[in-house]
Design an enzyme around this catalytic site. Structure first.
Site, PDB file in Angstrom:
ATOM      1  N   TYR A   1      -1.161   0.184  10.562  1.00  0.00           N
ATOM      2  CA  TYR A   1      -1.147  -0.419   9.227  1.00  0.00           C
ATOM      3  C   TYR A   1      -1.174  -1.948   9.320  1.00  0.00           C
ATOM      4  O   TYR A   1      -1.942  -2.608   8.607  1.00  0.00           O
ATOM      5  CB  TYR A   1       0.099   0.057   8.484  1.00  0.00           C
ATOM      6  CG  TYR A   1       0.195  -0.399   7.047  1.00  0.00           C
ATOM      7  CD1 TYR A   1      -0.595   0.177   6.060  1.00  0.00           C
ATOM      8  CD2 TYR A   1       1.095  -1.399   6.666  1.00  0.00           C
ATOM      9  CE1 TYR A   1      -0.497  -0.223   4.735  1.00  0.00           C
ATOM     10  CE2 TYR A   1       1.200  -1.803   5.345  1.00  0.00           C
ATOM     11  CZ  TYR A   1       0.405  -1.207   4.388  1.00  0.00           C
ATOM     12  OH  TYR A   1       0.505  -1.615   3.080  1.00  0.00           O
TER      13      TYR A   1
ATOM     14  N   ARG B   1      -2.443   4.730  -9.586  1.00  0.00           N
ATOM     15  CA  ARG B   1      -0.979   4.654  -9.594  1.00  0.00           C
ATOM     16  C   ARG B   1      -0.523   3.390  -8.889  1.00  0.00           C
ATOM     17  O   ARG B   1      -1.300   2.693  -8.249  1.00  0.00           O
ATOM     18  CB  ARG B   1      -0.369   5.887  -8.911  1.00  0.00           C
ATOM     19  CG  ARG B   1      -0.772   6.062  -7.457  1.00  0.00           C
ATOM     20  CD  ARG B   1      -0.410   7.446  -6.947  1.00  0.00           C
ATOM     21  NE  ARG B   1      -0.811   7.637  -5.558  1.00  0.00           N
ATOM     22  CZ  ARG B   1       0.012   7.607  -4.517  1.00  0.00           C
ATOM     23  NH1 ARG B   1       1.299   7.387  -4.709  1.00  0.00           N
ATOM     24  NH2 ARG B   1      -0.422   7.795  -3.293  1.00  0.00           N
ATOM     25  N   GLY B   2       0.759   3.112  -9.015  1.00  0.00           N
ATOM     26  CA  GLY B   2       1.376   2.016  -8.273  1.00  0.00           C
ATOM     27  C   GLY B   2       0.762   0.658  -8.554  1.00  0.00           C
ATOM     28  O   GLY B   2       0.438   0.312  -9.702  1.00  0.00           O
TER      29      GLY B   2
ATOM     30  N   LYS C   1      -4.104  -4.462   7.859  1.00  0.00           N
ATOM     31  CA  LYS C   1      -3.817  -5.451   6.826  1.00  0.00           C
ATOM     32  C   LYS C   1      -4.020  -6.883   7.332  1.00  0.00           C
ATOM     33  O   LYS C   1      -4.403  -7.773   6.559  1.00  0.00           O
ATOM     34  CB  LYS C   1      -2.390  -5.256   6.313  1.00  0.00           C
ATOM     35  CG  LYS C   1      -2.193  -3.940   5.549  1.00  0.00           C
ATOM     36  CD  LYS C   1      -3.092  -3.854   4.328  1.00  0.00           C
ATOM     37  CE  LYS C   1      -2.787  -2.660   3.449  1.00  0.00           C
ATOM     38  NZ  LYS C   1      -3.617  -2.605   2.233  1.00  0.00           N
TER      39      LYS C   1
ATOM     40  N   GLY D   1      -5.310   2.107   0.007  1.00  0.00           N
ATOM     41  CA  GLY D   1      -4.871   2.096   1.402  1.00  0.00           C
ATOM     42  C   GLY D   1      -3.961   3.266   1.700  1.00  0.00           C
ATOM     43  O   GLY D   1      -3.431   3.912   0.786  1.00  0.00           O
TER      44      GLY D   1
ATOM     45  N   ASP E   1     -14.055   8.757  -2.542  1.00  0.00           N
ATOM     46  CA  ASP E   1     -13.469   8.590  -1.218  1.00  0.00           C
ATOM     47  C   ASP E   1     -14.103   7.348  -0.605  1.00  0.00           C
ATOM     48  O   ASP E   1     -15.283   7.365  -0.230  1.00  0.00           O
ATOM     49  CB  ASP E   1     -13.755   9.825  -0.365  1.00  0.00           C
ATOM     50  CG  ASP E   1     -13.227   9.707   1.063  1.00  0.00           C
ATOM     51  OD1 ASP E   1     -12.670   8.631   1.413  1.00  0.00           O
ATOM     52  OD2 ASP E   1     -13.382  10.665   1.832  1.00  0.00           O
TER      53      ASP E   1
END
Length: 246
Positions: A154, A26-27, A158, A91, A62
């Site tokens: 996060y 997705r996305g 990143k 992520g 996973d």
């Protein structure tokens, strides 16, 4: 008949590449997988629950589990040959202010976003070194360059991808392997769709272009890097100017 009309003088189409995209159900990840499929490449997609785009090899994996990652690579290699393009996109977020952030909140985000990306790149590099070519592309975030309240975990994960890519670029470059980062800003996905109209306006007011990116715009940067043989160690922002100067 001109040369352009004579099929015997046209350049042959490039051979399809073996591409692995994590978090591709997705996305942004799905848009990336679809872009490579449209290009004629052989694409394998990992996700926790499955649901790859039509035409892609659908792998439930996973990425925090080393054994599951090895199984996914084995399946992708059996179907498409050694992975030539890795897009480490998967992520998670666990947002909260630092004084409320638990050890598990921090380590789980690091494990998924950063440590798993190391695991994926290490495994991909084995085949790429034998081929003497390859593309490693990490999906980071403008937050990793600018920071953001409530996202210490996060942002750290990143930002770490940038140092990882640049180290890999120096380590693997002599074998024709590039390592780069795409750093999206706010993107029109399911994650941003749940924000209120007021929250969305507050975000777009900060973006010079005044809008979210589409997932396809991020995907186009990724496919460009997959074709770019003389770009390595770079951070490509797709953020509408939000992170200018970072």
């Amino acid at each position: 008949m001109t040369d352009s009309e004579n099929p015997t003088t046209q350049s042959p189409s490039p051979a399809p590449r073996s591409v692995l995209v994590t978090g591709g159900s997705r996305g942004i990840g799905r848009a990336i997988a679809e872009a490579f499929l449209a290009n004629g490449d052989h694409v394998a997609v990992t996700s926790r629950k499955g649901g790859a785009p039509e035409g892609a090899l659908d792998l439930v994996c996973d990425i925090t589990d080393p054994a599951a990652v090895e199984e996914a690579y084995a399946a992708a290699e059996a179907a498409h040959g050694p992975v030539e393009v890795l897009v480490a996109n998967a992520g998670i977020t666990k947002d909260t202010l630092v004084l409320r952030m638990s050890e598990e909140d921090f380590t789980s985000v690091i494990d998924t976003n950063l440590t798993a990306s190391f695991r994926l790149a290490k495994r991909a590099s084995k085949g790429m070194l034998r081929l003497r070519r390859g593309r490693i592309i990490f999906i980071s975030s403008v937050v990793g360059l600018m920071g953001n309240p409530g996202q210490v975990n996060y942002a750290a994960s990143k930002a770490g991808l940038v140092g990882m890519a640049r180290s890999l670029a120096r380590e693997l470059g002599s074998r024709g392997i590039t390592a780069n980062v795409v750093a999206p800003g706010f993107v029109d996905t399911e994650m941003t769709a749940v924000l209120t109209e007021e929250q969305q306006k507050a975000i777009t007011d900060r973006v010079p272009l005044g809008r979210y990116a589409s997932p396809d715009e991020v995907a186009s940067a990724v496919t460009w890097l997959a074709d770019a043989g003389y770009v390595t160690g770079a951070v490509i922002p797709v953020d509408g100017g939000l992170g200018m100067g970072h």
